[in-house]
Design a protein around this motif. Sequence first.
Motif, PDB file in Angstrom:
ATOM      1  N   ASP A  57     110.115 -40.078 -18.588  1.00 46.12           N
ATOM      2  CA  ASP A  57     108.688 -39.803 -18.447  1.00 46.12           C
ATOM      3  C   ASP A  57     108.442 -38.347 -18.066  1.00 46.12           C
ATOM      4  OD1 ASP A  57     108.405 -41.595 -15.254  1.00 46.12           O
ATOM      5  OD2 ASP A  57     109.116 -39.569 -15.690  1.00 46.12           O
ATOM      6  N   ASP A  58     107.189 -38.021 -17.775  1.00 47.54           N
ATOM      7  CA  ASP A  58     106.814 -36.647 -17.485  1.00 47.54           C
ATOM      8  C   ASP A  58     107.402 -36.140 -16.178  1.00 47.54           C
ATOM      9  OD1 ASP A  58     104.555 -38.724 -17.055  1.00 47.54           O
ATOM     10  OD2 ASP A  58     104.279 -37.264 -15.424  1.00 47.54           O
ATOM     11  N   ALA A  59     107.901 -37.047 -15.336  1.00 45.91           N
ATOM     12  CA  ALA A  59     108.559 -36.657 -14.080  1.00 45.91           C
ATOM     13  C   ALA A  59     110.076 -36.724 -14.203  1.00 45.91           C
ATOM     14  CB  ALA A  59     108.086 -37.559 -12.946  1.00 45.91           C
ATOM     15  N   TYR A  92      99.105 -35.780 -23.869  1.00 48.17           N
ATOM     16  CA  TYR A  92      99.038 -36.505 -22.599  1.00 48.17           C
ATOM     17  C   TYR A  92      99.898 -35.806 -21.542  1.00 48.17           C
ATOM     18  CZ  TYR A  92      97.176 -40.381 -25.361  1.00 48.17           C
ATOM     19  OH  TYR A  92      96.437 -41.168 -26.184  1.00 48.17           O
ATOM     20  N   SER A  93      99.362 -35.643 -20.350  1.00 44.78           N
ATOM     21  CA  SER A  93     100.152 -35.065 -19.257  1.00 44.78           C
ATOM     22  C   SER A  93     101.018 -36.140 -18.596  1.00 44.78           C
ATOM     23  CB  SER A  93      99.233 -34.426 -18.221  1.00 44.78           C
ATOM     24  OG  SER A  93      98.340 -35.391 -17.700  1.00 44.78           O
ATOM     25  N   GLN A  98      96.886 -34.828 -34.366  1.00 40.68           N
ATOM     26  CA  GLN A  98      97.699 -35.933 -34.845  1.00 40.68           C
ATOM     27  C   GLN A  98      99.115 -35.780 -34.307  1.00 40.68           C
ATOM     28  OE1 GLN A  98      97.754 -36.281 -39.065  1.00 40.68           O
ATOM     29  NE2 GLN A  98      99.098 -38.062 -39.078  1.00 40.68           N
ATOM     30  N   VAL A  99      99.634 -36.861 -33.698  1.00 38.69           N
ATOM     31  CA  VAL A  99     100.965 -36.826 -33.122  1.00 38.69           C
ATOM     32  C   VAL A  99     102.014 -36.996 -34.214  1.00 38.69           C
ATOM     33  CG1 VAL A  99     102.553 -37.967 -31.543  1.00 38.69           C
ATOM     34  CG2 VAL A  99     100.138 -37.748 -30.934  1.00 38.69           C
ATOM     35  N   GLN A 100     103.002 -36.138 -34.171  1.00 39.27           N
ATOM     36  CA  GLN A 100     104.127 -36.259 -35.095  1.00 39.27           C
ATOM     37  C   GLN A 100     105.428 -36.191 -34.321  1.00 39.27           C
ATOM     38  OE1 GLN A 100     103.569 -33.263 -38.238  1.00 39.27           O
ATOM     39  NE2 GLN A 100     103.219 -34.965 -39.627  1.00 39.27           N
ATOM     40  N   LEU A 101     106.340 -37.080 -34.668  1.00 37.62           N
ATOM     41  CA  LEU A 101     107.667 -37.115 -34.061  1.00 37.62           C
ATOM     42  C   LEU A 101     108.681 -37.052 -35.193  1.00 37.62           C
ATOM     43  CD1 LEU A 101     107.055 -40.070 -31.559  1.00 37.62           C
ATOM     44  CD2 LEU A 101     106.974 -37.631 -31.040  1.00 37.62           C
ATOM     45  N   VAL A 102     109.564 -36.076 -35.126  1.00 44.60           N
ATOM     46  CA  VAL A 102     110.533 -35.883 -36.199  1.00 44.60           C
ATOM     47  C   VAL A 102     111.942 -35.886 -35.608  1.00 44.60           C
ATOM     48  CG1 VAL A 102     111.296 -34.409 -38.077  1.00 44.60           C
ATOM     49  CG2 VAL A 102     108.860 -34.546 -37.510  1.00 44.60           C
ATOM     50  N   GLU A 103     112.724 -36.896 -35.981  1.00 46.62           N
ATOM     51  CA  GLU A 103     114.086 -37.030 -35.482  1.00 46.62           C
ATOM     52  C   GLU A 103     115.074 -36.300 -36.389  1.00 46.62           C
ATOM     53  OE1 GLU A 103     112.271 -41.298 -34.939  1.00 46.62           O
ATOM     54  OE2 GLU A 103     112.264 -39.701 -36.456  1.00 46.62           O
ATOM     55  N   SER A 104     116.177 -35.908 -35.797  1.00 42.78           N
ATOM     56  CA  SER A 104     117.283 -35.319 -36.547  1.00 42.78           C
ATOM     57  C   SER A 104     118.564 -35.535 -35.752  1.00 42.78           C
ATOM     58  CB  SER A 104     117.050 -33.828 -36.799  1.00 42.78           C
ATOM     59  OG  SER A 104     116.956 -33.122 -35.578  1.00 42.78           O
ATOM     60  N   ARG A 127     101.711 -42.857 -20.171  1.00 42.21           N
ATOM     61  CA  ARG A 127     102.165 -43.512 -18.947  1.00 42.21           C
ATOM     62  C   ARG A 127     100.940 -43.911 -18.134  1.00 42.21           C
ATOM     63  NH1 ARG A 127     103.113 -41.941 -13.781  1.00 42.21           N
ATOM     64  NH2 ARG A 127     103.042 -39.688 -14.208  1.00 42.21           N
ATOM     65  N   TYR A 128     100.683 -45.210 -18.067  1.00 35.26           N
ATOM     66  CA  TYR A 128      99.504 -45.713 -17.370  1.00 35.26           C
ATOM     67  C   TYR A 128      99.789 -46.032 -15.904  1.00 35.26           C
ATOM     68  CZ  TYR A 128      97.190 -46.215 -21.864  1.00 35.26           C
ATOM     69  OH  TYR A 128      96.613 -45.971 -23.079  1.00 35.26           O
TER      70      TYR A 128
END
Length: 127
Positions: A52-54, A29-30, A1-7, A100-101
């Motif tokens: 993005d990843d690059a 995801y790579s 499960q993806v979790q994103l926590v801002e601060s 990123r598709y």
Amino acid sequence: QVQLVESGGGSVQSGGSLRLSCEASGYTYSRYCMGWFRQAPGKEREGVATIDDADSMRYADSVKGRFTISQDNAKNTLYLQMNSLKPEDTAMYYCAAGRRYYSVGSCGLHTSQYNYWGQGTQVTVSS
């Protein structure tokens, strides 16, 4: 499960600086897009900056030259350095992630490209 926590949100005076952080977990995801969005009361959520990843980045015109997005892959953390803050930057800031598709540099500022969202952190800039 993806979790994103801002601060890192808070209250500052006009011209001040803040650094937002977003710690990500469960994201595998790579090829990915990550971004910062903001929403002021009574307004639609808008894209602020993406990466993005690059390490290809994109900024909204309203923050170019003042905000910098970056990432630390070893810490799974996304950052937004905000300098020269203005009262119109006041909003709830959200971290977002998506797959990123398309090609490197294709991560846009539209909310539709992102599937996962943090709970937000408030930034208030007083004049």
